[in-house]
Design a protein around this motif. Structure first.
Motif, PDB file in Angstrom:
ATOM      1  N   GLY A 105       0.829  -1.195   0.000  1.00 12.21           N
ATOM      2  CA  GLY A 105       0.000   0.000   0.000  1.00 12.21           C
ATOM      3  C   GLY A 105       0.868   1.251   0.000  1.00 12.21           C
ATOM      4  N   ASP A 106       0.428   2.239  -0.734  1.00 16.32           N
ATOM      5  CA  ASP A 106       1.103   3.535  -0.725  1.00 16.32           C
ATOM      6  C   ASP A 106       0.116   4.549  -0.151  1.00 16.32           C
ATOM      7  OD1 ASP A 106       2.549   5.689  -3.286  1.00 16.32           O
ATOM      8  OD2 ASP A 106       2.991   5.470  -1.158  1.00 16.32           O
ATOM      9  N   LEU A 107      -0.811   4.991  -0.989  1.00 18.51           N
ATOM     10  CA  LEU A 107      -1.892   5.834  -0.454  1.00 18.51           C
ATOM     11  C   LEU A 107      -2.864   4.980   0.357  1.00 18.51           C
ATOM     12  CD1 LEU A 107      -2.788   8.028  -3.553  1.00 18.51           C
ATOM     13  CD2 LEU A 107      -1.757   8.822  -1.434  1.00 18.51           C
ATOM     14  N   ALA A 108      -2.987   3.709  -0.038  1.00 17.44           N
ATOM     15  CA  ALA A 108      -3.942   2.824   0.624  1.00 17.44           C
ATOM     16  C   ALA A 108      -3.279   2.218   1.842  1.00 17.44           C
ATOM     17  CB  ALA A 108      -4.381   1.745  -0.353  1.00 17.44           C
ATOM     18  N   GLN A 109      -3.938   2.351   2.990  1.00 16.96           N
ATOM     19  CA  GLN A 109      -3.355   1.714   4.172  1.00 16.96           C
ATOM     20  C   GLN A 109      -3.905   0.316   4.381  1.00 16.96           C
ATOM     21  OE1 GLN A 109      -4.135   4.270   7.483  1.00 16.96           O
ATOM     22  NE2 GLN A 109      -6.328   3.875   7.465  1.00 16.96           N
ATOM     23  N   SER A 110      -5.022   0.003   3.751  1.00 13.78           N
ATOM     24  CA  SER A 110      -5.501  -1.384   3.798  1.00 13.78           C
ATOM     25  C   SER A 110      -6.324  -1.687   2.560  1.00 13.78           C
ATOM     26  CB  SER A 110      -6.310  -1.643   5.060  1.00 13.78           C
ATOM     27  OG  SER A 110      -7.496  -0.887   5.008  1.00 13.78           O
ATOM     28  N   ILE A 111      -6.339  -2.957   2.204  1.00 12.31           N
ATOM     29  CA  ILE A 111      -7.049  -3.376   0.996  1.00 12.31           C
ATOM     30  C   ILE A 111      -7.941  -4.559   1.332  1.00 12.31           C
ATOM     31  CG2 ILE A 111      -6.784  -4.156  -1.373  1.00 12.31           C
ATOM     32  CD1 ILE A 111      -3.892  -3.103  -1.255  1.00 12.31           C
ATOM     33  N   GLU A 112      -9.194  -4.515   0.857  1.00 10.93           N
ATOM     34  CA  GLU A 112     -10.103  -5.650   1.062  1.00 10.93           C
ATOM     35  C   GLU A 112     -10.578  -6.137  -0.280  1.00 10.93           C
ATOM     36  OE1 GLU A 112     -13.522  -5.212   3.766  1.00 10.93           O
ATOM     37  OE2 GLU A 112     -12.883  -3.102   3.725  1.00 10.93           O
ATOM     38  N   ARG A 113     -11.013  -7.389  -0.279  1.00 14.74           N
ATOM     39  CA  ARG A 113     -11.620  -7.889  -1.498  1.00 14.74           C
ATOM     40  C   ARG A 113     -12.935  -8.560  -1.144  1.00 14.74           C
ATOM     41  NH1 ARG A 113     -10.749 -12.313  -4.699  1.00 14.74           N
ATOM     42  NH2 ARG A 113      -9.009 -13.026  -3.390  1.00 14.74           N
ATOM     43  N   PRO A 114     -14.011  -7.796  -1.045  1.00 15.98           N
ATOM     44  CA  PRO A 114     -15.305  -8.358  -0.637  1.00 15.98           C
ATOM     45  C   PRO A 114     -15.846  -9.385  -1.638  1.00 15.98           C
ATOM     46  CG  PRO A 114     -15.457  -5.964  -0.971  1.00 15.98           C
ATOM     47  CD  PRO A 114     -14.065  -6.343  -1.263  1.00 15.98           C
ATOM     48  N   SER A 115     -15.534  -9.211  -2.922  1.00 16.50           N
ATOM     49  CA  SER A 115     -16.010 -10.216  -3.873  1.00 16.50           C
ATOM     50  C   SER A 115     -14.908 -10.454  -4.885  1.00 16.50           C
ATOM     51  CB  SER A 115     -17.276  -9.732  -4.581  1.00 16.50           C
ATOM     52  OG  SER A 115     -16.925  -8.853  -5.636  1.00 16.50           O
ATOM     53  N   SER A 116     -15.129 -11.379  -5.798  1.00 19.85           N
ATOM     54  CA  SER A 116     -14.034 -11.713  -6.711  1.00 19.85           C
ATOM     55  C   SER A 116     -13.763 -10.606  -7.710  1.00 19.85           C
ATOM     56  CB  SER A 116     -14.335 -13.014  -7.457  1.00 19.85           C
ATOM     57  OG  SER A 116     -15.498 -12.830  -8.262  1.00 19.85           O
ATOM     58  N   THR A 117     -14.713  -9.667  -7.855  1.00 17.24           N
ATOM     59  CA  THR A 117     -14.452  -8.605  -8.821  1.00 17.24           C
ATOM     60  C   THR A 117     -14.389  -7.224  -8.182  1.00 17.24           C
ATOM     61  OG1 THR A 117     -16.811  -8.416  -9.276  1.00 17.24           O
ATOM     62  CG2 THR A 117     -15.513  -9.818 -10.764  1.00 17.24           C
ATOM     63  N   LEU A 118     -14.536  -7.142  -6.871  1.00 19.32           N
ATOM     64  CA  LEU A 118     -14.517  -5.825  -6.239  1.00 19.32           C
ATOM     65  C   LEU A 118     -13.352  -5.737  -5.264  1.00 19.32           C
ATOM     66  CD1 LEU A 118     -15.827  -3.070  -5.791  1.00 19.32           C
ATOM     67  CD2 LEU A 118     -17.211  -4.110  -3.982  1.00 19.32           C
ATOM     68  N   TRP A 119     -12.548  -4.696  -5.432  1.00 18.92           N
ATOM     69  CA  TRP A 119     -11.431  -4.423  -4.530  1.00 18.92           C
ATOM     70  C   TRP A 119     -11.684  -3.087  -3.857  1.00 18.92           C
ATOM     71  CZ3 TRP A 119      -6.760  -7.481  -4.647  1.00 18.92           C
ATOM     72  CH2 TRP A 119      -6.782  -8.525  -5.588  1.00 18.92           C
ATOM     73  N   LEU A 120     -11.517  -3.049  -2.531  1.00 12.39           N
ATOM     74  CA  LEU A 120     -11.689  -1.790  -1.794  1.00 12.39           C
ATOM     75  C   LEU A 120     -10.357  -1.339  -1.229  1.00 12.39           C
ATOM     76  CD1 LEU A 120     -14.991  -2.345   0.215  1.00 12.39           C
ATOM     77  CD2 LEU A 120     -14.631  -0.913  -1.792  1.00 12.39           C
ATOM     78  N   PHE A 121     -10.032  -0.072  -1.527  1.00 11.33           N
ATOM     79  CA  PHE A 121      -8.794   0.503  -1.002  1.00 11.33           C
ATOM     80  C   PHE A 121      -9.157   1.556   0.029  1.00 11.33           C
ATOM     81  CE2 PHE A 121      -5.966  -1.277  -4.188  1.00 11.33           C
ATOM     82  CZ  PHE A 121      -6.819  -1.559  -5.236  1.00 11.33           C
ATOM     83  N   HIS A 122      -8.639   1.409   1.239  1.00 11.35           N
ATOM     84  CA  HIS A 122      -8.893   2.402   2.283  1.00 11.35           C
ATOM     85  C   HIS A 122      -7.694   3.334   2.367  1.00 11.35           C
ATOM     86  CE1 HIS A 122     -12.507   0.322   3.533  1.00 11.35           C
ATOM     87  NE2 HIS A 122     -11.830  -0.811   3.458  1.00 11.35           N
ATOM     88  N   LEU A 123      -7.930   4.606   2.032  1.00 10.70           N
ATOM     89  CA  LEU A 123      -6.822   5.562   1.984  1.00 10.70           C
ATOM     90  C   LEU A 123      -6.402   5.988   3.371  1.00 10.70           C
ATOM     91  CD1 LEU A 123      -8.120   7.950  -0.832  1.00 10.70           C
ATOM     92  CD2 LEU A 123      -6.675   5.930  -1.059  1.00 10.70           C
ATOM     93  N   ALA A 124      -5.116   6.158   3.543  1.00  7.34           N
ATOM     94  CA  ALA A 124      -4.627   6.716   4.796  1.00  7.34           C
ATOM     95  C   ALA A 124      -4.961   8.202   4.813  1.00  7.34           C
ATOM     96  CB  ALA A 124      -3.115   6.516   4.883  1.00  7.34           C
ATOM     97  N   PRO A 125      -5.412   8.727   5.952  1.00  7.93           N
ATOM     98  CA  PRO A 125      -5.741  10.154   5.980  1.00  7.93           C
ATOM     99  C   PRO A 125      -4.474  10.998   6.026  1.00  7.93           C
ATOM    100  CG  PRO A 125      -6.030   9.176   8.142  1.00  7.93           C
ATOM    101  CD  PRO A 125      -5.651   8.056   7.231  1.00  7.93           C
ATOM    102  N   GLY A 126      -4.602  12.259   5.695  1.00  7.90           N
ATOM    103  CA  GLY A 126      -3.472  13.182   5.880  1.00  7.90           C
ATOM    104  C   GLY A 126      -2.647  13.449   4.654  1.00  7.90           C
TER     105      GLY A 126
END
Lengths: 306, 512, 270
Positions: B70-91
């Motif tokens: 992760g660079d901007l993303a502090q965590s990554i989830e994959r709720p389904s096989s085609t959807l990726w969620l990137f949680h951005l670090a604040p600041g």
């Protein structure tokens, strides 16, 4: 004379047309595709076609040529394919650097050539003459590609007198101008010497000497004018060669001029930018040729300019 | 003028160069070509990407093993096989102070994916259907079906929402990275200064000047004279020994992932014969080339993925230098030595390359080595655009090329799948092997990383035995640095991101 | 032999040119080493008994390459210069003598050709014709004649109005005689300088053009590509560039002296 100049200026139009057409034909017929270069290999064919259409490259060549001509007639050089910036702006930004380099090289060349040429013709066959001849041969035999780095190593690295590369103050101009001008100086020096020797052998020289004029004065006042024509021709031709040579010099010395811009434009097949650069160069050539021809008339009023 | 002013008084203008101090807070890097644009959405060449890494952040960055962190993303989830969620670090803030949000990410991707974008990156985002900004700090990628290499899609540098596609502003948009663009004079220099909104390491440089120096020998002179502090992979290999002897310079070689190879045109029946390809592989003495021509700045390669890569498979077929065996293979393939022509050539292959001196030297060495086994190489040099066009159109028999910056092994799909011939992909040799196709297509959608790794193991073995490419070497990253540069961390993919944390020692510290 | 014919320029020039011709013709046979033999153990071998001029970046003997290169470099440049001079003089002379619209047209055509960037032309030719010395020669001649045309035209224009020419014409001298006695002597000097010095430019142009794909096929050695390949190593192996530069310089010197000497020997003015 006035009508001659007017005619020559009018002739710029067909010349520009000729150059533009030749360039158009050649660059479009050379393999290499700006669109694929821009979009890369993974681009979908629809994207490639899309961009081609957007840039007007999908039309038949003749149509493209006519569009190009009509735009040119309006003074519009179009936009660069790669950056989207107006070609005229890009060219005008870089032109001064190249002109500066060429002008400096011309000055260097004239300075060296005239000194060497005059000195050599004063005492033909002497050590001075042979030395000058040797220098001239050296000057023409070391190509820019090698002379540039050699001068850099000597004057910048070892002696530390001058900067290495790049454009900046007057000191940055010295090495590139000398590298560019030396070849021209060699040719002009030799031709000047030749012409001066010829002129010295003419009758009017003997007359002048018998009148009591010193050799030097006689040389300058009488021989020079008659020796002028071939020297002027060569100066004109070699100044044109300076413009061509500046392209390589700009590469070596990281000089941000028109030559480098043109090389990149050719390399990325940026058609409008190539046309713009070529037209800028060709205007310079034509100008140089015009000035040369005018100088003929000025130096020798007997020359009928057709 | 500008450059002299920026370099600090007297550093590059006057004759007292050799005694004067290099600028204390400024790192001077030499590059061989000028970036055309720094906009990460359009930047096409290696140099633009390297500089861009210092200016722009992306959701993820490649790590040193071809994976992603992760660079901007502090965590990554994959709720389904085609959807990726990137949680951005604040600041994170752009260099003008505006906070970076998911909107900016969405805007950046949308502008590349739009049909009107004319961006090179669009093709590589083909598997991305859409990007959503679910809230200020959450970005969602929806892929077209399960796509194992999806993280590679998330390496695009992010620009502020609203940045126009082209034009003067589009040349160097704002970024959130450790540096911002202070000056961009095409063909002269790119000057970066610190992004005031990023934490600042006190001893790190305040500015970086990337100077464009097109001529190789001038780059060498600049390093010797101390006008440049850093040059990577742009000094002739055979000059490295000389540079190593200068006590003010440090030459370092680190394993790189740049992969140099020979490509075959499979539309030529002679090259479709595996024996011919194997013969060519065995006729080349790579060790000798690496030792003399490359001054040991490369490692003999076994395949496209370098040992640093997580999916690397060492146990594959290799081809030691054996011209006798090569000749025998050619005999078996029907190109008998006794049927050779007057000059001893069994047949001729057209080899295409570009005109620069190093490529020409390499071509002549190949020519000599192949001549020993009776293959005549007809070397055709051209300038780059013509050469590239010829490769794209399949107008060659053999050519030597390189893949730089491979991260995810998904790259195998774009080069070896039979559907990926130009203009769809990079299978320029028209290689077609149903077994390879099957493996590649399974690996594209295999989401389990162990299973994926096993698939790529098979793929590497097959590539090594079927020889669509002859692997030549993995190019090292060779850096020539002034001694005052400390703390540079080399990455196998050649990244310059550690410029943000290096130190520049002063003359006193160096004890000069 | 008249004393005119024994002038020092002629003697020196002839000697050098003969030596060069001999090198070009017989050098390749006499060279002890194979110029194409790549030997990766001998890379940058220094000057010594085995290799009098050292070895290049691929371990090839520099002296052998120099001798082999003489053949191509000298013959190409001589041929190109000869053709350019002849074609250029004819066109330039005709334009000047006939004057009027033809002169205008020719000069504008020359303007267009000179203004058109040679690199573009070379690029297109390289892509269309592929490598080869003939194509290179064509490319160079196609651009090269323009300079000589302008030179010749300039001289004729200037001479046409000279007192002695006008007088001679009035007295009934035929054009041919005029040409021989006045024009050619005036032209000889500048032409000799430009042609002999032009040899260097052609040799170097060959190297530049082979980068684009036009010119001698690899691995043929030419002085031009020896320069090109060796220049990166000026600091470590200056012999690689010095050798072809000296060779080029010698050629220019030889031809120049020969031309000068011939000029003096022929003594047009009688």
């Amino acid at each position: 004379m006035g009508s001659y100049v007017a005619r020559r200026i009018l002739a710029l139009v067909p010349v520009a047309l000729g150059v533009a057409t030749l360039t158009f034909a050649v660059i479009h017929l050379t393999p290499g595709d700006p669109v694929i270069a821009m979009l890369g290999e993974n681009a979908a064919p629809t994207d490639i076609e899309g961009l081609r259409h957007a840039l007007g490259l999908a039309q038949p060549l003749l149509r493209q040529y006519l569009t190009f001509l009509t735009r040119l007639a309006r003074g519009d050089l179009g936009r660069s394919i790669v950056s989207g910036a107006p070609v005229a702006k890009l060219v005008l930004e870089r032109l001064p650097a190249t002109l500066e380099l060429a002008a400096a090289a011309l000055c260097v060349a004239i300075l060296i050539a005239f000194s060497l040429g005059f000195l050599a013709s004063l005492r033909p066959g002497s050590g001075l003459d042979l030395g000058a001849m040797g220098l001239a041969v050296l000057g023409i035999s070391v190509p820019h590609l090698c002379l540039g780095p050699l001068l850099m190593i000597a004057f910048s690295l070892r002696l530390g007198w001058l900067p290495l590369s790049g454009r900046g103050g007057l000191q940055h101009l010295v090495l590139p101008a000398v590298t560019l001008g030396v070849g021209m100086a060699a040719i002009v020096a030799r031709i000047l010497r030749q012409s001066l020797l010829e002129a010295q052998a003419q009758d009017y020289m003997r007359t002048a000497l018998s009148k009591g004029l010193s050799r030097h004065v006689a040389l300058v006042r009488h021989a020079a004018r008659n020796a002028a024509t071939p020297v002027i021709t060569v100066l004109g031709l070699e100044t044109g060669a300076l413009l061509t040579g500046s392209i390589v010099i700009e590469q070596i010395f990281s000089w941000p001029g028109l030559g480098r811009l043109m090389l990149q434009a050719i390399g990325s097949r940026d058609y409008p930018l190539v046309e713009g650069c070529v037209l800028a160069f060709s205007f310079s050539y034509v100008l140089v040729n015009l000035v040369t021809d005018l100088l003929y008339a000025a130096m020798d009023p007997r020359v009928r300019l057709g | 003028m500008l450059l002299s002013a920026l370099s600090g008084a007297g550093a590059s203008g006057c004759g007292r160069d050799r005694e004067s101090e290099p600028p204390a807070n400024q790192l001077r890097v030499e590059i061989e070509t000028s970036p055309a644009t720094l906009d990460p959405r359009y930047a096409t060449d290696v140099i633009s990407s390297r500089i861009g890494e210092l200016i722009y952040d992306s959701l993820v960055k490649a790590d040193s093993r071809g994976g992603f962190v992760g660079d901007l993303a502090q965590s990554i989830e994959r709720p389904s096989s085609t959807l990726w969620l990137f949680h951005l670090a604040p600041g994170y803030r752009f260099s003008d102070g505006t906070p970076l949000t998911a909107r900016d990410v969405k805007y950046t991707y949308d502008s590349v994916m739009s049909a009107a974008s004319a961006s090179l990156k669009r093709g590589s985002l083909a598997n991305l259907v859409r990007v959503d900004a679910f809230d200020d700090l959450t970005v969602g990628f929806t892929t077209r079906g399960p796509f194992a290499a999806a993280l590679e899609l998330a390496t695009l540098g992010i620009v502020p929402a609203g940045t126009p596609a082209r034009g003067p502003r589009g040349i160097s948009p704002l970024g959130s990275g450790p540096f911002r663009v202070a000056l961009f004079k095409r063909d002269e220099a790119v000057v970066l200064k610190r992004n005031p909104w990023r934490p600042y390491q006190p001893l790190a440089p305040r500015a970086i000047v990337f100077k464009v120096v097109p001529d190789a020998i001038v780059r060498v002179l600049e390093l010797i004279k101390g006008l440049s502090d850093f040059a990577e992979n742009n000094v002739p290999a055979q000059m490295l020994g000389y540079l190593q002897e200068r006590h003010a310079l440090r030459v370092e070689r680190h394993g790189g992932v740049g992969y140099q190879y020979l490509i075959f045109n499979f539309r030529d029946p002679r090259l479709r014969d595996l024996r011919v390809r194997r013969a060519i592989a065995m006729a080349l003495d790579r060790q000798a080339i690496i030792k003399s021509l490359l001054a040991r700045t490369a490692r003999p390669a076994t395949g496209m993925l370098a040992p640093e890569n997580w999916a690397y498979e060492p146990d594959v077929a290799t081809y030691p230098y054996d011209p006798t065996a090569a000749a025998r293979l050619l005999d078996e393939a029907g190109f008998r030595a006794d049927k050779a022509d007057d000059s001893g050539a069994r047949f001729t292959l057209v080899y295409k390359t570009t005109g620069d001196p190093e490529r020409r030297s390499l071509a002549q060495v190949f020519q000599a080595m192949l001549a020993k086994v009776g293959i005549r190489l007809d070397v055709r040099t051209n300038e780059w655009a013509t050469f590239y066009s010829d490769i794209q159109h399949g107008d060659f028999d053999v050519a030597s090329l390189a893949w730089v910056g491979i991260n995810d092994p998904h790259h195998y799909y774009t080069v070896f799948d039979s559907k990926m011939v130009p203009p769809y992909g990079s299978n320029r040799g028209y290689y077609s092997n149903p077994k390879m196709d099957e493996l590649l297509e399974r690996a594209e959608v295999e989401m389990n990383s162990d299973a994926r790794r096993r698939l790529y193991r098979e793929i590497q073995k097959l590539a090594a035995s079927d020889l669509p490419y002859v692997s030549l070497w993995w190019q090292d990253n060779v850096t020539v640095m002034n001694r005052r540069v400390r703390g540079f961390i080399p990455y196998p993919n050649g990244s310059w991101r550690s410029f943000a944390s290096i130190r520049l020692e002063s003359a006193d510290e160096l004890g000069r | 032999m008249k004393r005119r014919w024994r002038n020092p320029s002629l003697v020196a020039g002839a000697t050098i040119v003969c030596a060069l011709a001999a090198a070009a013709a017989f050098g390749p046979l006499a060279a002890p080493k194979d110029p194409l033999a790549i030997n990766l153990d001998l890379v940058f071998a220094p000057i010594g008994w085995a290799h009098p001029l050292g070895c290049d970046e691929l371990g090839r003997d520099v002296l052998a390459r120099l001798l082999w290169g003489a053949r191509i470099s000298l013959s190409i440049s001589a041929a190109v210069v000869a053709v350019s001079v002849v074609v250029g003089s004819i066109i330039g002379g005709t334009a000047a003598l006939l004057g009027g619209a033809l002169d205008e047209l020719t000069m504008r055509l020359i303007d267009v050709l000179l203004a058109f960037p040679g690199i573009l032309f070379a690029l297109a030719l390289a892509a269309i014709l592929g490598p080869g010395l003939l194509d290179l020669a064509i490319a160079l001649c196609a651009i090269g004649w323009t300079g000589y045309a302008r030179l010749v035209r300039g001289e004729i224009l200037s001479l046409r109005e000279r007192d002695y020419v006008v007088a001679a014409r009035a007295l009934g001298s035929r054009t041919g005689r005029l040409l021989w006695r006045h024009l050619l002597p005036a032209l000889a000097g500048p032409l000799i300088v430009r042609t002999t010095f032009g040899v260097a430019a052609i040799i170097v142009a060959e190297a530049a053009l082979s980068f684009l794909g036009l010119g001698a096929r690899l691995p043929t050695p030419t002085w031009g590509n020896m320069l090109d390949e060796g220049r990166a190593f000026l600091l470590t192996a200056p012999n690689l560039t010095a050798a072809p530069v000296v060779a080029i310089g010698l050629s220019v010197l030889g031809f120049n002296l020969l031309g000068d000497g011939l000029n003096r020997a022929l003594d047009w003015r009688g």
